[in-house]
Scaffold this motif. Structure first.
Motif, mmCIF file in Angstrom:
data_model
loop_
_atom_site.group_PDB
_atom_site.id
_atom_site.type_symbol
_atom_site.label_atom_id
_atom_site.label_comp_id
_atom_site.label_asym_id
_atom_site.label_seq_id
_atom_site.Cartn_x
_atom_site.Cartn_y
_atom_site.Cartn_z
ATOM 1 N N ALA A 1 0.904 -1.182 0.060
ATOM 2 C CA ALA A 1 -0.054 0.036 0.064
ATOM 3 C C ALA A 1 0.781 1.331 0.067
ATOM 4 O O ALA A 1 0.641 2.258 -0.623
ATOM 5 N N GLU A 2 1.936 1.308 0.721
ATOM 6 C CA GLU A 2 2.833 2.298 0.787
ATOM 7 C C GLU A 2 3.611 2.647 -0.502
ATOM 8 O O GLU A 2 3.621 3.865 -1.118
ATOM 9 N N ARG A 3 4.160 1.510 -1.216
ATOM 10 C CA ARG A 3 4.609 1.681 -2.788
ATOM 11 C C ARG A 3 3.448 2.079 -3.458
ATOM 12 O O ARG A 3 3.882 3.031 -4.567
ATOM 13 N N GLU A 4 2.390 1.587 -3.621
ATOM 14 C CA GLU A 4 1.320 2.408 -4.427
ATOM 15 C C GLU A 4 1.024 3.820 -4.081
ATOM 16 O O GLU A 4 0.913 4.645 -4.933
ATOM 17 N N ARG A 5 1.244 4.093 -2.599
ATOM 18 C CA ARG A 5 0.943 5.377 -2.468
ATOM 19 C C ARG A 5 1.993 6.290 -2.967
ATOM 20 O O ARG A 5 1.826 7.320 -3.507
ATOM 21 N N LEU A 6 3.173 5.855 -2.727
ATOM 22 C CA LEU A 6 4.358 6.660 -3.508
ATOM 23 C C LEU A 6 4.371 6.822 -4.736
ATOM 24 O O LEU A 6 5.001 7.832 -5.248
ATOM 25 N N GLU A 7 4.113 5.687 -5.503
ATOM 26 C CA GLU A 7 4.079 5.661 -6.915
ATOM 27 C C GLU A 7 2.891 6.876 -7.220
ATOM 28 O O GLU A 7 3.075 7.552 -8.258
ATOM 29 N N PHE A 8 2.027 6.969 -6.597
ATOM 30 C CA PHE A 8 0.819 8.044 -6.736
ATOM 31 C C PHE A 8 1.382 9.231 -6.673
ATOM 32 O O PHE A 8 1.155 10.199 -7.636
ATOM 33 N N VAL A 9 1.974 9.403 -5.640
ATOM 34 C CA VAL A 9 2.595 10.728 -5.360
ATOM 35 C C VAL A 9 3.449 11.328 -6.408
ATOM 36 O O VAL A 9 3.699 12.353 -6.831
ATOM 37 N N GLY B 1 9.664 17.355 -11.899
ATOM 38 C CA GLY B 1 10.398 16.157 -12.121
ATOM 39 C C GLY B 1 10.812 15.179 -10.774
ATOM 40 O O GLY B 1 11.068 15.879 -9.825
ATOM 41 N N ALA B 2 10.159 14.220 -10.876
ATOM 42 C CA ALA B 2 10.442 13.306 -9.471
ATOM 43 C C ALA B 2 10.673 12.024 -9.884
ATOM 44 O O ALA B 2 10.204 11.386 -11.020
ATOM 45 N N TRP B 3 11.346 11.187 -8.898
ATOM 46 C CA TRP B 3 11.643 9.878 -9.276
ATOM 47 C C TRP B 3 11.990 9.129 -7.983
ATOM 48 O O TRP B 3 12.306 9.984 -6.827
ATOM 49 N N GLU B 4 11.990 8.012 -7.896
ATOM 50 C CA GLU B 4 12.282 7.145 -6.662
ATOM 51 C C GLU B 4 12.781 6.049 -6.844
ATOM 52 O O GLU B 4 12.672 5.302 -7.847
ATOM 53 N N TRP B 5 14.303 5.626 -6.356
ATOM 54 C CA TRP B 5 14.918 4.366 -6.719
ATOM 55 C C TRP B 5 14.750 3.582 -5.523
ATOM 56 O O TRP B 5 15.168 3.760 -4.582
ATOM 57 N N ASN B 6 14.638 2.219 -6.006
ATOM 58 C CA ASN B 6 14.366 1.014 -4.640
ATOM 59 C C ASN B 6 15.794 0.645 -4.740
ATOM 60 O O ASN B 6 16.423 -0.116 -5.607
ATOM 61 N N VAL B 7 16.527 0.731 -3.511
ATOM 62 C CA VAL B 7 17.855 0.240 -3.594
ATOM 63 C C VAL B 7 17.995 -1.165 -3.618
ATOM 64 O O VAL B 7 18.962 -1.990 -4.087
ATOM 65 N N GLN B 8 16.975 -2.015 -2.955
ATOM 66 C CA GLN B 8 17.126 -3.439 -3.156
ATOM 67 C C GLN B 8 16.877 -3.915 -4.441
ATOM 68 O O GLN B 8 17.720 -4.804 -5.020
ATOM 69 N N THR B 9 16.108 -3.369 -5.319
ATOM 70 C CA THR B 9 15.934 -3.907 -6.723
ATOM 71 C C THR B 9 16.645 -3.072 -7.735
ATOM 72 O O THR B 9 16.700 -3.651 -8.792
ATOM 73 N N GLY B 10 16.897 -2.067 -7.448
ATOM 74 C CA GLY B 10 17.716 -1.120 -8.493
ATOM 75 C C GLY B 10 16.759 -0.417 -9.533
ATOM 76 O O GLY B 10 16.867 0.128 -10.449
ATOM 77 N N GLN B 11 15.273 -0.749 -9.137
ATOM 78 C CA GLN B 11 14.461 -0.374 -10.005
ATOM 79 C C GLN B 11 14.023 1.239 -9.735
ATOM 80 O O GLN B 11 14.053 1.704 -8.642
ATOM 81 N N THR B 12 13.709 1.936 -10.736
ATOM 82 C CA THR B 12 13.331 3.305 -10.486
ATOM 83 C C THR B 12 11.860 3.568 -11.058
ATOM 84 O O THR B 12 11.373 3.280 -12.038
ATOM 85 N N VAL B 13 11.085 4.308 -10.381
ATOM 86 C CA VAL B 13 9.920 4.946 -10.761
ATOM 87 C C VAL B 13 10.181 6.336 -10.812
ATOM 88 O O VAL B 13 10.588 7.223 -10.173
ATOM 89 N N PHE B 14 9.662 6.679 -12.223
ATOM 90 C CA PHE B 14 9.710 8.392 -12.689
ATOM 91 C C PHE B 14 8.388 8.617 -12.800
ATOM 92 O O PHE B 14 7.255 8.096 -13.212
ATOM 93 N N ASN B 15 8.131 10.015 -12.919
ATOM 94 C CA ASN B 15 6.927 10.767 -13.290
ATOM 95 C C ASN B 15 7.192 11.293 -14.669
ATOM 96 O O ASN B 15 8.220 11.269 -15.042
ATOM 97 N N GLU B 16 5.949 11.863 -15.337
ATOM 98 C CA GLU B 16 6.104 12.093 -16.563
ATOM 99 C C GLU B 16 6.867 13.542 -16.875
ATOM 100 O O GLU B 16 7.756 13.557 -17.746
#
Length: 166
Positions: free
Chosen positions: A112-120, A127-142
């Motif tokens: 639920a927290e991941r989904e909330r963060l992705e929505f934010v 310009g905003a992004w979030e990097w997951n240290v464990q997986t190396g995956q990054t979420v970007f916004n448009e």
């Protein structure tokens, strides 16, 4: 053991249960010995028939099941079971059961927290992004993608190491 341990007759009933099993199921050992499998395993759990078949075929099985306490409430559990023959030649099985309901609650809260963060991040008007240290995956916004001159689809497969060089 902190985990429930049951000694059973395969396809029949419980011969003995440790104190952790009594606490976990909210029943005395005598009450547990009177139960059939269907009294404490949720028969609607899709893993139930698969694990039974696996144990019949291979003599052992492990997986997750939904179990039922004495008060009727259900809980998620990791179950491992092995079939063996006792010293008199009788078939027996042992089951070790770990209550994983607290872990499941934590996993759901994290999701639920991941989904909330992705929505934010997606809703941010900068310009905003979030990097997951464990997986190396990054979420970007448009907006971030536009600032870099890419579309979101072009940036999605990138990990931090790739886009940090842009």
């Amino acid at each position: 053991s902190l985990d429930a341990v049951l000694l059973t007759v395969p396809g029949s009933g419980i011969l003995s249960a440790n104190p952790a099993a009594c606490r976990m199921f909210g029943r005395t050992e005598e009450e547990l010995r009177r139960l059939r499998r269907e009294d404490f395993v949720d028969p609607n759990d899709p893993n139930y028939p698969r694990l039974l078949a696996e144990r019949r075929e291979h003599g052992l099985a492990a997986g997750e099941l939904t179990l039922r306490r004495g008060d009727g409430t259900t809980f998620a559990a990791e179950v491992s079971s092995v079939v063996f023959t006792d010293t008199q030649g009788n078939p027996r099985s042992s089951m070790i059961i770990r209550d994983i309901s607290a872990r499941r609650q934590i996993e759901q809260a994290l999701q639920a927290e991941r989904e909330r963060l992705e929505f934010v991040i997606q809703a941010a008007e900068m310009g905003a992004w979030e990097w997951n240290v464990q997986t190396g995956q990054t979420v970007f916004n448009e907006y971030w993608a536009t600032m870099l001159g890419y579309t979101l689809e072009e940036l999605r497969p990138c990990n931090y190491a790739i886009w940090a060089r842009l």
